[in-house]
Design a protein around this motif. Sequence first.
Motif, PDB file in Angstrom:
ATOM      1  N   CYS A 197       0.728  -1.153   0.043  1.00 13.45           N
ATOM      2  CA  CYS A 197       0.025  -0.090   0.076  1.00 13.45           C
ATOM      3  C   CYS A 197       0.876   1.317  -0.070  1.00 13.45           C
ATOM      4  O   CYS A 197       1.526   1.381   0.989  1.00 13.45           O
ATOM      5  CB  CYS A 197      -0.903  -0.116   1.331  1.00 13.45           C
ATOM      6  N   TYR A 217      -4.827   1.029  -3.604  1.00 13.62           N
ATOM      7  CA  TYR A 217      -4.427   1.285  -2.065  1.00 13.62           C
ATOM      8  C   TYR A 217      -5.069   0.092  -1.109  1.00 13.62           C
ATOM      9  O   TYR A 217      -6.224  -0.389  -1.650  1.00 13.62           O
ATOM     10  CB  TYR A 217      -4.774   2.667  -1.630  1.00 13.62           C
ATOM     11  N   ILE A 249       0.355   4.104   0.929  1.00 16.80           N
ATOM     12  CA  ILE A 249       0.103   4.907   2.284  1.00 16.80           C
ATOM     13  C   ILE A 249       1.063   4.364   3.538  1.00 16.80           C
ATOM     14  O   ILE A 249       1.482   5.129   4.076  1.00 16.80           O
ATOM     15  CB  ILE A 249      -1.366   5.048   2.325  1.00 16.80           C
ATOM     16  N   ILE A 298      -7.225   4.236   2.211  1.00 11.36           N
ATOM     17  CA  ILE A 298      -7.644   5.233   1.088  1.00 11.36           C
ATOM     18  C   ILE A 298      -9.072   5.844   1.525  1.00 11.36           C
ATOM     19  O   ILE A 298      -9.138   6.800   1.431  1.00 11.36           O
ATOM     20  CB  ILE A 298      -7.784   4.639  -0.352  1.00 11.36           C
ATOM     21  N   THR A 308     -13.757   3.999  -5.411  1.00 16.00           N
ATOM     22  CA  THR A 308     -12.811   3.005  -5.386  1.00 16.00           C
ATOM     23  C   THR A 308     -13.353   1.775  -5.876  1.00 16.00           C
ATOM     24  O   THR A 308     -14.495   1.854  -5.594  1.00 16.00           O
ATOM     25  CB  THR A 308     -12.369   3.078  -3.938  1.00 16.00           C
ATOM     26  N   SER A 333      -4.735  12.861  -4.706  1.00 14.99           N
ATOM     27  CA  SER A 333      -4.162  11.541  -4.856  1.00 14.99           C
ATOM     28  C   SER A 333      -2.817  11.663  -3.948  1.00 14.99           C
ATOM     29  O   SER A 333      -2.079  12.341  -3.428  1.00 14.99           O
ATOM     30  CB  SER A 333      -3.226  11.412  -6.263  1.00 14.99           C
ATOM     31  N   ALA A 343      -7.813   3.520  -6.917  1.00 14.38           N
ATOM     32  CA  ALA A 343      -8.686   5.164  -6.728  1.00 14.38           C
ATOM     33  C   ALA A 343      -8.579   5.601  -8.195  1.00 14.38           C
ATOM     34  O   ALA A 343      -8.177   4.945  -9.253  1.00 14.38           O
ATOM     35  CB  ALA A 343      -7.939   5.758  -5.965  1.00 14.38           C
ATOM     36  N   TRP A 346      -8.230   8.312   3.899  1.00  5.31           N
ATOM     37  CA  TRP A 346      -7.751   9.433   3.221  1.00  5.31           C
ATOM     38  C   TRP A 346      -8.739  10.415   2.727  1.00  5.31           C
ATOM     39  O   TRP A 346      -8.656  11.454   2.729  1.00  5.31           O
ATOM     40  CB  TRP A 346      -6.787   8.966   2.295  1.00  5.31           C
TER      41      TRP A 346
END
Length: 268
Positions: free
Chosen positions: A202, A221, A204, A226, A248, A236, A215, A229
Amino acid sequence: DLAAATAEAAANARTAASELASVRSEAAETARAQASERAAAGRRLKQEREAAARREAALKAEAGRALEGRDEAEAARRTAEEARVAAEEARLTAEKVLAKEVAKAEASHAGVLEISRARLMANDKLRTEASQARKSAKEQQAAAEVAERDASASRAKVAQLQGEELEHLSAGQLEALLDENIPALARIQKARLATVPNDLLCPITLDIMSDPVMAADGHSYERSEIERWLRCKSTSPLTGEALEHTHTFPNHALRGRIQDWQARSLGI
C-alpha cells in the motif's frame, strides 16, 4: 275645524322640517365620513406609490450594480485570458531560445564536453545505485539464510521432542521452546517480507495489502487506508493532484497476485 286642521298642518310641517334637518345632518355626516375616507385612501395610495417608486429605484440600482459587476467580471476574464496568452507566448519564446542555446552548446566543443561529463556522472550514479542494490540484495539474502538456519535449528529441536508428549513438559521447557522458535519465525517472516514486490504494498502504509482497491488516480491502495484518506482529502496520496472523483473499485487481479505471493513465499 279649520283651526284644528291648521294647527295639525303646522305640527306636521314642523315634524317634516325636523326630519329634513335630521336627514340633512346625517347626509352631511356621511359626506364628511366619505371625505375622510377618501382622504385616507388618497394618503395610502400616495404612500404605496412612493413605496413602489422606492422599490423600483432600488431594483434599478441593484440591476445597475449587477451589470457593472458582470462587466467587471468580463473585463477580468478578458485580462486573465490575455495574460494566459502572453504567458504561453513567453513560454514558447523561452523554449525557442533554450532550443537555440542547446543547439549551440551541442555544436560547440565545450558543449560536447559538458554532455560527456553529464553522461559520465549519470553512469557513475547508475553504477553506484546498482552496487547499493546488489549489496542490499546480498544483505537480505544473508538475513534469509540466517533465518533459515535458525528455523532448521528450531526444527531439529522440535524433532528431538518427537515421541514425547508436550503436556508432560514443564512450563520452563515449553517457555524455552517458544523462546527458541518465535524469534526464528519472526526473522524468517521479516526476511521474506523484505522481498515483497512494491506493487503489492500500500503506498500509504507501505504494508502488504489484503483488500486492494483502485482509486481515480489509477493506483491501488488498502481499502481502509484510502477510505480514511478520502474522508478528509480529494487528492491523490501519491501525486498530490486533485482526483476526478472519490470512488474506489476492488482490484481483484491484484488481490489474487497478493494471495499467490503469500502462499508461495510465506506459506499463508
